[in-house]
Design an enzyme around this catalytic site. Structure first.
Site, PDB file in Angstrom:
ATOM      1  N   HIS A  75       1.711   4.051  -2.704  1.00 21.17           N
ATOM      2  CA  HIS A  75       1.670   5.507  -2.940  1.00 21.17           C
ATOM      3  C   HIS A  75       3.349   6.261  -3.518  1.00 21.17           C
ATOM      4  O   HIS A  75       2.894   7.367  -4.122  1.00 21.17           O
ATOM      5  CB  HIS A  75       2.290   6.180  -1.049  1.00 21.17           C
ATOM      6  CG  HIS A  75       0.281   6.251  -0.491  1.00 21.17           C
ATOM      7  ND1 HIS A  75      -0.839   6.416  -1.103  1.00 21.17           N
ATOM      8  CD2 HIS A  75       0.669   5.425   0.269  1.00 21.17           C
ATOM      9  CE1 HIS A  75      -1.876   6.185  -0.574  1.00 21.17           C
ATOM     10  NE2 HIS A  75      -1.821   5.769   0.527  1.00 21.17           N
ATOM     11  N   GLU A  94      -6.232   6.754  -0.850  1.00 24.81           N
ATOM     12  CA  GLU A  94      -6.840   5.806  -0.441  1.00 24.81           C
ATOM     13  C   GLU A  94      -6.875   4.092  -1.088  1.00 24.81           C
ATOM     14  O   GLU A  94      -5.952   2.866  -0.886  1.00 24.81           O
ATOM     15  CB  GLU A  94      -6.977   5.778   1.113  1.00 24.81           C
ATOM     16  CG  GLU A  94      -5.682   7.078   1.674  1.00 24.81           C
ATOM     17  CD  GLU A  94      -4.487   6.186   2.448  1.00 24.81           C
ATOM     18  OE1 GLU A  94      -4.574   5.325   2.569  1.00 24.81           O
ATOM     19  OE2 GLU A  94      -3.828   6.872   2.131  1.00 24.81           O
ATOM     20  N   HIS A 109       1.816  -1.167  -0.179  1.00 26.41           N
ATOM     21  CA  HIS A 109       0.215  -0.387   0.592  1.00 26.41           C
ATOM     22  C   HIS A 109       0.657   1.184  -0.620  1.00 26.41           C
ATOM     23  O   HIS A 109       0.691   2.341  -0.786  1.00 26.41           O
ATOM     24  CB  HIS A 109      -1.086  -0.424   1.414  1.00 26.41           C
ATOM     25  CG  HIS A 109      -2.542   0.878   1.517  1.00 26.41           C
ATOM     26  ND1 HIS A 109      -3.257   0.916   0.617  1.00 26.41           N
ATOM     27  CD2 HIS A 109      -1.881   2.366   2.449  1.00 26.41           C
ATOM     28  CE1 HIS A 109      -3.289   2.695   1.296  1.00 26.41           C
ATOM     29  NE2 HIS A 109      -2.514   3.135   1.561  1.00 26.41           N
ATOM     30  N   GLU A 110       2.398   1.273   0.893  1.00 22.92           N
ATOM     31  CA  GLU A 110       2.463   2.555   0.940  1.00 22.92           C
ATOM     32  C   GLU A 110       3.809   2.440  -0.461  1.00 22.92           C
ATOM     33  O   GLU A 110       3.718   3.502  -0.789  1.00 22.92           O
ATOM     34  CB  GLU A 110       3.816   2.593   2.035  1.00 22.92           C
ATOM     35  CG  GLU A 110       2.532   1.929   3.113  1.00 22.92           C
ATOM     36  CD  GLU A 110       1.485   3.588   3.854  1.00 22.92           C
ATOM     37  OE1 GLU A 110       2.320   4.212   3.088  1.00 22.92           O
ATOM     38  OE2 GLU A 110       0.785   3.472   4.575  1.00 22.92           O
TER      39      GLU A 110
END
Length: 308
Positions: free
Chosen positions: A135, A206, A131-132
């Site tokens: 980003h 997100e 997930h990071e």
């Protein structure tokens, strides 16, 4: 595609809200200067080293020999995401369950807290790291810094408008000028509208990062399980304040979408054809993430050292 369109619309809305007070203050020049300042701030912030930001947050850099398993995961995630820079993993000695990314594709870093490492299994942590990485892959930190700059500048410009209105009160009372209702509406609603758009943008990014994390790991259940664990541990303070279920209106004031909705979206995804990363973990998938050695105290200027 839907999330990308929403991002463009929200950024356009932020720019429009910012342009209105700029136009009221200085016409077309005010609009151009306002948008130019925001662009300059966003690009300037991208030059700040990730190591500096994380050092200021109290996070120390983990070397490869200190967390070999986590670096092996990051290497695989970076490769699948098309990131060519070497990964940087940081450790925050905090009991909070937290992970965050800073920087850009070329010089980015990911920090994980002690509480997160002790609570999540390696399979769950793989989803969080993916997930990071998403980003970083999509430059979300730059997008959010630009949105934050727009919101702050909107607040400053409306403050100048408020001062202008106060100075105009004697002329309004004397009947020399009419009450500027348009300016009053901008002063009243522009800051709040800009803040709500910034929060909506954060929730949108997100959702996108969740989808991309599954594309990187091939494991929707791992990320969904991690989100459920995080909600059970960090959602308790909301239950204490508001009872069993927090008021639904608070969703508008959250930087992250409701966990239940994120899990529901993940449950509806089809598994990508690429092999899951957690399958390579074998028996270690359900074990905690191991850090062989915690980094020492963070020196104030340690971030200046060369990257490894």
């Amino acid at each position: 595609m839907q999330n990308s369109v929403q991002t463009l619309l929200i950024m356009g809305g932020l720019a429009l809200v910012l342009s209105v007070p700029g136009y009221l203050l200085a016409g077309g020049l005010g609009v151009g200067v306002s948008l130019g300042v925001v662009t300059a701030v966003a690009f300037a912030s991208s030059w700040v080293p990730a190591r500096y930001i994380l050092a200021e947050a109290g996070a120390g850099l983990l070397d490869r020999h200190q967390a070999p398993t986590l670096y092996r995961l990051l290497d695989a995630l970076y490769h699948r995401a098309g990131l060519t820079s070497p990964p940087q993993l940081f450790y925050a000695p905090s009991s909070d369950l937290n992970a965050f990314a800073v920087g850009t594709r070329q010089d980015g870093g990911i920090a994980v807290s002690e509480g997160l490492l002790r609570t999540l299994t390696l399979r769950q942590l793989t989803g969080v790291l993916a997930h990071e990485v998403s980003h970083l892959q999509h430059g979300d930190t730059r997008v959010m810094s630009m949105a934050a700059a727009m919101t702050r500048l909107t607040l400053w410009l409306t403050t100048v408008l408020q001062i202008s209105l106060l100075l105009m009160v004697p002329m309004i009372l004397a009947g020399d000028i009419r009450l500027p209702w348009g300016m009053l509406l901008v002063v009243a609603f522009a800051p709040s509208l800009s803040t709500l758009l910034q929060l909506a943008l954060s929730r949108n990014r997100e959702y996108t990062a969740d989808l991309d994390a599954v594309a990187l790991t091939g494991d929707a259940d791992g990320l969904a399980s991690a989100l459920d664990t995080l909600e059970r541990h960090q959602g308790r303070w909301l239950e204490t304040l508001f009872g069993r279920h927090p008021p639904a209106g608070l969703d508008w004031l959250r930087t992250h979408p409701p966990t239940e909705e994120r899990i529901r979206r993940l449950a509806g995804l089809k598994e990508p054809p690429e092999a899951s990363l957690h399958q390579d973990l074998e028996d270690d998938a359900h074990a905690p993430a191991e850090i062989i050695e915690r980094p020492g105290p963070v020196a104030r200027r340690y971030w200046i050292r060369r990257r490894r």
